[in-house]
Design a protein around this motif. Structure first.
Motif, PDB file in Angstrom:
ATOM      1  N   ASP A   1      -6.686  -0.820  -1.103  1.00  0.00           N
ATOM      2  CA  ASP A   1      -5.777  -1.655  -0.318  1.00  0.00           C
ATOM      3  C   ASP A   1      -5.457  -2.915  -1.123  1.00  0.00           C
ATOM      4  O   ASP A   1      -5.975  -3.997  -0.839  1.00  0.00           O
ATOM      5  CB  ASP A   1      -6.418  -2.018   1.024  1.00  0.00           C
ATOM      6  CG  ASP A   1      -5.431  -2.659   1.991  1.00  0.00           C
ATOM      7  OD1 ASP A   1      -4.302  -3.011   1.574  1.00  0.00           O
ATOM      8  OD2 ASP A   1      -5.795  -2.829   3.158  1.00  0.00           O
ATOM      9  N   PRO A   2      -4.603  -2.797  -2.137  1.00  0.00           N
ATOM     10  CA  PRO A   2      -4.326  -3.930  -3.032  1.00  0.00           C
ATOM     11  C   PRO A   2      -3.804  -5.176  -2.322  1.00  0.00           C
ATOM     12  O   PRO A   2      -4.179  -6.287  -2.666  1.00  0.00           O
ATOM     13  CB  PRO A   2      -3.281  -3.395  -4.009  1.00  0.00           C
ATOM     14  CG  PRO A   2      -3.303  -1.923  -3.872  1.00  0.00           C
ATOM     15  CD  PRO A   2      -3.872  -1.618  -2.527  1.00  0.00           C
ATOM     16  N   GLU A   3      -2.958  -4.998  -1.309  1.00  0.00           N
ATOM     17  CA  GLU A   3      -2.392  -6.166  -0.632  1.00  0.00           C
ATOM     18  C   GLU A   3      -3.470  -6.944   0.111  1.00  0.00           C
ATOM     19  O   GLU A   3      -3.492  -8.168   0.096  1.00  0.00           O
ATOM     20  CB  GLU A   3      -1.268  -5.738   0.319  1.00  0.00           C
ATOM     21  CG  GLU A   3      -0.319  -6.858   0.643  1.00  0.00           C
ATOM     22  CD  GLU A   3       0.238  -7.574  -0.579  1.00  0.00           C
ATOM     23  OE1 GLU A   3       0.256  -8.823  -0.554  1.00  0.00           O
ATOM     24  OE2 GLU A   3       0.640  -6.931  -1.553  1.00  0.00           O
ATOM     25  N   ARG A   4      -4.366  -6.236   0.756  1.00  0.00           N
ATOM     26  CA  ARG A   4      -5.481  -6.887   1.451  1.00  0.00           C
ATOM     27  C   ARG A   4      -6.367  -7.643   0.460  1.00  0.00           C
ATOM     28  O   ARG A   4      -6.765  -8.779   0.713  1.00  0.00           O
ATOM     29  CB  ARG A   4      -6.305  -5.851   2.205  1.00  0.00           C
ATOM     30  CG  ARG A   4      -7.464  -6.453   2.953  1.00  0.00           C
ATOM     31  CD  ARG A   4      -8.165  -5.395   3.786  1.00  0.00           C
ATOM     32  NE  ARG A   4      -9.519  -5.829   4.019  1.00  0.00           N
ATOM     33  CZ  ARG A   4     -10.562  -5.060   4.032  1.00  0.00           C
ATOM     34  NH1 ARG A   4     -10.432  -3.777   3.820  1.00  0.00           N
ATOM     35  NH2 ARG A   4     -11.750  -5.532   4.255  1.00  0.00           N
TER      36      ARG A   4
ATOM     37  N   LYS B   1      -5.482  -8.867  -2.462  1.00  0.00           N
ATOM     38  CA  LYS B   1      -4.736 -10.036  -2.952  1.00  0.00           C
ATOM     39  C   LYS B   1      -4.744 -11.148  -1.914  1.00  0.00           C
ATOM     40  O   LYS B   1      -4.910 -12.324  -2.245  1.00  0.00           O
ATOM     41  CB  LYS B   1      -3.306  -9.640  -3.315  1.00  0.00           C
ATOM     42  CG  LYS B   1      -3.205  -8.792  -4.555  1.00  0.00           C
ATOM     43  CD  LYS B   1      -1.771  -8.342  -4.775  1.00  0.00           C
ATOM     44  CE  LYS B   1      -1.681  -7.332  -5.899  1.00  0.00           C
ATOM     45  NZ  LYS B   1      -0.331  -6.790  -6.045  1.00  0.00           N
ATOM     46  N   ASN B   2      -4.545 -10.799  -0.643  1.00  0.00           N
ATOM     47  CA  ASN B   2      -4.572 -11.804   0.421  1.00  0.00           C
ATOM     48  C   ASN B   2      -5.949 -12.447   0.529  1.00  0.00           C
ATOM     49  O   ASN B   2      -6.052 -13.665   0.699  1.00  0.00           O
ATOM     50  CB  ASN B   2      -4.169 -11.184   1.762  1.00  0.00           C
ATOM     51  CG  ASN B   2      -2.689 -10.920   1.848  1.00  0.00           C
ATOM     52  OD1 ASN B   2      -1.892 -11.532   1.148  1.00  0.00           O
ATOM     53  ND2 ASN B   2      -2.315  -9.980   2.689  1.00  0.00           N
TER      54      ASN B   2
ATOM     55  N   ASP C   1      -3.256 -19.623  -0.721  1.00  0.00           N
ATOM     56  CA  ASP C   1      -2.317 -19.343   0.368  1.00  0.00           C
ATOM     57  C   ASP C   1      -1.797 -20.630   0.985  1.00  0.00           C
ATOM     58  O   ASP C   1      -0.682 -20.699   1.462  1.00  0.00           O
ATOM     59  CB  ASP C   1      -2.967 -18.458   1.436  1.00  0.00           C
ATOM     60  CG  ASP C   1      -4.134 -19.128   2.142  1.00  0.00           C
ATOM     61  OD1 ASP C   1      -4.872 -19.878   1.482  1.00  0.00           O
ATOM     62  OD2 ASP C   1      -4.293 -18.894   3.352  1.00  0.00           O
TER      63      ASP C   1
END
Length: 97
Positions: A77-80, A82-83, A92
């Motif tokens: 889950d790359p987006e998770r 990164k977040n 952020d």
């Protein structure tokens, strides 16, 4: 190292890695050589075709496991990931300004 491993796995060959003459190894090296493979191949392919190191010491195995675990988590889950990184580093908040 990565390119050679990638080529052999792409050709369906089983890859055996060796750390026999390695005296110093960093997780950055392992990320570049092994970790990024988890973004290029399914985990099942890597499990079947990438053999555990034949001569690694305990420290090297610990580093390799850390890199593999992180790569699996990131590429699942790359987006998770990164977040989470942005939140952990406060990056952020900079985007909100």
């Amino acid at each position: 190292m990565h390119d050679e491993i990638f080529k052999n796995i792409s050709e369906g060959k089983r890859v055996f890695i060796s750390f026999s003459s390695v005296t110093r190894m960093t997780t950055a090296f392992l990320n570049a050589a092994i970790g990024q493979l988890y973004g290029e191949f399914p985990q099942e392919v890597l499990r079947q075709q990438l053999a555990p190191p034949i001569d690694a010491d305990k420290r090297q195995l610990t580093q390799l496991k850390l890199v593999v675990d992180r790569a699996r988590a990131f590429f699942s889950d790359p987006e998770r990931a990164k977040n989470s990184f942005r939140i952990a580093t406060g990056m952020d908040e900079e985007a909100d300004d």
